[in-house]
Write a protein that holds these residues in place. Sequence first.
Motif, PDB file in Angstrom:
ATOM      1  N   ALA A 172     -37.268 130.857  -9.144  1.00 29.24           N
ATOM      2  CA  ALA A 172     -36.374 130.714 -10.294  1.00 29.24           C
ATOM      3  C   ALA A 172     -35.423 129.531 -10.186  1.00 29.24           C
ATOM      4  O   ALA A 172     -34.677 129.248 -11.121  1.00 29.24           O
TER       5      ALA A 172
ATOM      6  N   ARG B 133     -38.591 135.937  -8.798  1.00 32.46           N
ATOM      7  CA  ARG B 133     -37.258 135.396  -8.554  1.00 32.46           C
ATOM      8  C   ARG B 133     -37.257 134.279  -7.520  1.00 32.46           C
ATOM      9  O   ARG B 133     -36.407 133.386  -7.565  1.00 32.46           O
TER      10      ARG B 133
ATOM     11  N   GLU C 224     -29.321 134.469  -5.878  1.00 30.69           N
ATOM     12  CA  GLU C 224     -29.431 135.912  -5.734  1.00 30.69           C
ATOM     13  C   GLU C 224     -30.018 136.288  -4.374  1.00 30.69           C
ATOM     14  O   GLU C 224     -29.663 137.328  -3.801  1.00 30.69           O
TER      15      GLU C 224
ATOM     16  N   PRO D 197     -32.868 130.546  -4.568  1.00 29.55           N
ATOM     17  CA  PRO D 197     -32.103 131.249  -5.609  1.00 29.55           C
ATOM     18  C   PRO D 197     -30.840 131.897  -5.041  1.00 29.55           C
ATOM     19  O   PRO D 197     -30.877 132.526  -3.983  1.00 29.55           O
TER      20      PRO D 197
ATOM     21  N   PRO E 235     -36.491 140.389 -12.260  1.00 30.12           N
ATOM     22  CA  PRO E 235     -36.310 138.970 -12.594  1.00 30.12           C
ATOM     23  C   PRO E 235     -34.847 138.582 -12.491  1.00 30.12           C
ATOM     24  O   PRO E 235     -33.959 139.453 -12.447  1.00 30.12           O
ATOM     25  N   VAL E 236     -34.565 137.298 -12.433  1.00 31.90           N
ATOM     26  CA  VAL E 236     -33.191 136.797 -12.442  1.00 31.90           C
ATOM     27  C   VAL E 236     -32.998 135.944 -13.690  1.00 31.90           C
ATOM     28  O   VAL E 236     -33.971 135.467 -14.294  1.00 31.90           O
TER      29      VAL E 236
ATOM     30  N   GLN F  64     -39.373 135.363 -13.491  1.00 36.72           N
ATOM     31  CA  GLN F  64     -40.079 136.127 -12.464  1.00 36.72           C
ATOM     32  C   GLN F  64     -41.276 135.325 -11.990  1.00 36.72           C
ATOM     33  O   GLN F  64     -41.948 134.696 -12.815  1.00 36.72           O
TER      34      GLN F  64
END
Length: 267
Positions: free
Chosen positions: A27, A24, A100, A98, A198-199, A22
């Motif tokens: 990341a 993200r 995501e 990221p 978070p991821v 975190q």
Amino acid sequence: MNKKQWQGWGPDEQAEQHYLVQPRALAGGGDVRHVSAFLRASGWRDKSKKDGPLLMESPDRTVRVAYDPCILPGGWTIHGRAGDATVEWSAHLGRQTPVEIVAGLTDALTRPRSAHAPNVWAPLQEQNWHTRFADQNYTATSPDGAAWMQYRQDADGAAMWWTGAKDEQGNGWTAHFTPNTPMHLVQAFSTELAGPDPVMRPRGRVPHSAQIRTWSVSVKPSQLSAWQQARITAARAATWARTSARSTRPRTTARPYNPAGGARTRH
């Protein structure tokens, strides 16, 4: 894969160390299969060449998603046609964006557009991002100052969306969208950009940055596989539901008039 590696998937599988990261936005890139597997499960064609960059094409052939880490600057390119199919748009996202967050946009490509008017800034404001308007640029910045989203115009009136994240050492990524990129896609991206959760990243894939927070977690390979499969299953289910809805839609055209007592023709 040798026998020792296979043991990780059996009844006595060993947990592996991963990290929750975190924010993200810092990341790091992550596993591109998070994007490609979802698109494939949604009916997209994999047009990638052997040992070449990733290239996915939508079922109607109007959008292409590519990822190439070997060129400069490298990263993601999404190219599509909107409206009457003569208006083109594109998005370019850096290699360290990221997955995501990338998936916020690419997942949205597989879904019908919402009837509600899109608002790119709403997801950012909901997460307490700071907004300001100056010199015809509207900017939102994350509370920690690491990430931003901006709609900018130059002196000639040319406009574009510009976004990204950077830590104090200058590590991070940038992305930009042409101004005619469908707004609901930009909003889907901003929603994931501002996401507070978070991821996860495996050991050895966590960026070195003083601005990230990490939590060590032990994860079994079967758990990772189940989480990944759940995402793929959801994509397949949504695709099947859309296809079924189209195939069972009632006919709206009138049947040809057939006089009483007239002969019927079987088709």
